[in-house]
Scaffold this motif. Sequence first.
Motif, PDB file in Angstrom:
ATOM      1  N   TYR A  47     -27.118  33.814  -2.445  1.00 44.08           N
ATOM      2  CA  TYR A  47     -25.897  33.524  -3.193  1.00 44.08           C
ATOM      3  C   TYR A  47     -26.086  33.852  -4.668  1.00 44.08           C
ATOM      4  N   CYS A  48     -24.976  33.883  -5.364  1.00 38.64           N
ATOM      5  CA  CYS A  48     -24.967  34.072  -6.820  1.00 38.64           C
ATOM      6  C   CYS A  48     -24.780  32.697  -7.455  1.00 38.64           C
ATOM      7  N   VAL A  63     -23.724  36.858  -1.824  1.00 37.81           N
ATOM      8  CA  VAL A  63     -24.059  38.193  -2.306  1.00 37.81           C
ATOM      9  C   VAL A  63     -24.230  39.114  -1.102  1.00 37.81           C
ATOM     10  N   GLU A  64     -23.285  40.005  -0.941  1.00 40.97           N
ATOM     11  CA  GLU A  64     -23.363  41.006   0.126  1.00 40.97           C
ATOM     12  C   GLU A  64     -24.238  42.168  -0.350  1.00 40.97           C
ATOM     13  N   GLY A  65     -25.094  42.653   0.528  1.00 37.10           N
ATOM     14  CA  GLY A  65     -25.932  43.808   0.204  1.00 37.10           C
ATOM     15  C   GLY A  65     -27.177  43.483  -0.588  1.00 37.10           C
ATOM     16  N   ALA A  66     -27.531  42.211  -0.680  1.00 36.24           N
ATOM     17  CA  ALA A  66     -28.753  41.819  -1.395  1.00 36.24           C
ATOM     18  C   ALA A  66     -29.971  42.186  -0.552  1.00 36.24           C
ATOM     19  N   GLY A  92     -23.338  37.015   3.126  1.00 35.58           N
ATOM     20  CA  GLY A  92     -24.536  36.688   2.362  1.00 35.58           C
ATOM     21  C   GLY A  92     -25.737  36.303   3.220  1.00 35.58           C
ATOM     22  N   HIS A  93     -25.648  36.485   4.531  1.00 30.08           N
ATOM     23  CA  HIS A  93     -26.730  36.097   5.447  1.00 30.08           C
ATOM     24  C   HIS A  93     -27.603  37.288   5.824  1.00 30.08           C
ATOM     25  N   ALA A 148     -31.789  28.618   1.151  1.00 26.90           N
ATOM     26  CA  ALA A 148     -30.953  29.612   0.482  1.00 26.90           C
ATOM     27  C   ALA A 148     -31.621  30.068  -0.817  1.00 26.90           C
ATOM     28  N   LEU A 149     -31.445  31.338  -1.126  1.00 33.62           N
ATOM     29  CA  LEU A 149     -32.016  31.929  -2.336  1.00 33.62           C
ATOM     30  C   LEU A 149     -30.879  32.444  -3.215  1.00 33.62           C
ATOM     31  N   GLY A 150     -31.041  32.308  -4.536  1.00 26.68           N
ATOM     32  CA  GLY A 150     -29.958  32.711  -5.416  1.00 26.68           C
ATOM     33  C   GLY A 150     -30.377  33.572  -6.585  1.00 26.68           C
TER      34      GLY A 150
END
Length: 173
Positions: A47-48, A63-66, A92-93, A148-150
């Motif tokens: 996530y952002c 965040v898509e495409g991270a 975001g997964h 979760a990571l941000g």
Amino acid sequence: MAKTLSTVAALIAIAALCFSTLVGVAQATERKLVVDEQKLVVEGKVYCDTCRVKFETTLSEVVEGAGVKLICRDRVSEETKLEMEAETDKSGHYRFEVEGDHAEEICEVHLVKSPREDCNEIVKGWNSARILLTTDVGVVDTIRQANALGFMKKQALENCAKVLQGLGFLPIN
């Protein structure tokens, strides 16, 4: 005659017990082989952090495409034993399918890159999630959920103060 029959009955009972024990051991061994051949799945979310507070809020965005990387290192030598990369989907997964048991390794999912220019800051010490990748810890499910990571947004959103007040982190004026 009665003594002979009771001896024979006891021997049959002992033989049956031994046979059922062998069948149980064989079935347990077969189950262990099936578990060892199974893949473990690591799932997580990126996530952002739109409020720059190092945790998710109601204002956080997926965040898509991270890019994320799963790395497993030997506990003693720290030699890399496994390295895989994945990318987050539109929600975001991400997901890794891992073969084998990694009980003697320390495994972590790391942030690699964000496609968002406004939210791509990686904070050292807060950019990874440790995960157990073994079937030998009492967990029956083959899916492992990573924390979760941000990524940090360059500047916090204006309404973050209101959200943080609602959470009890800032005094209400």
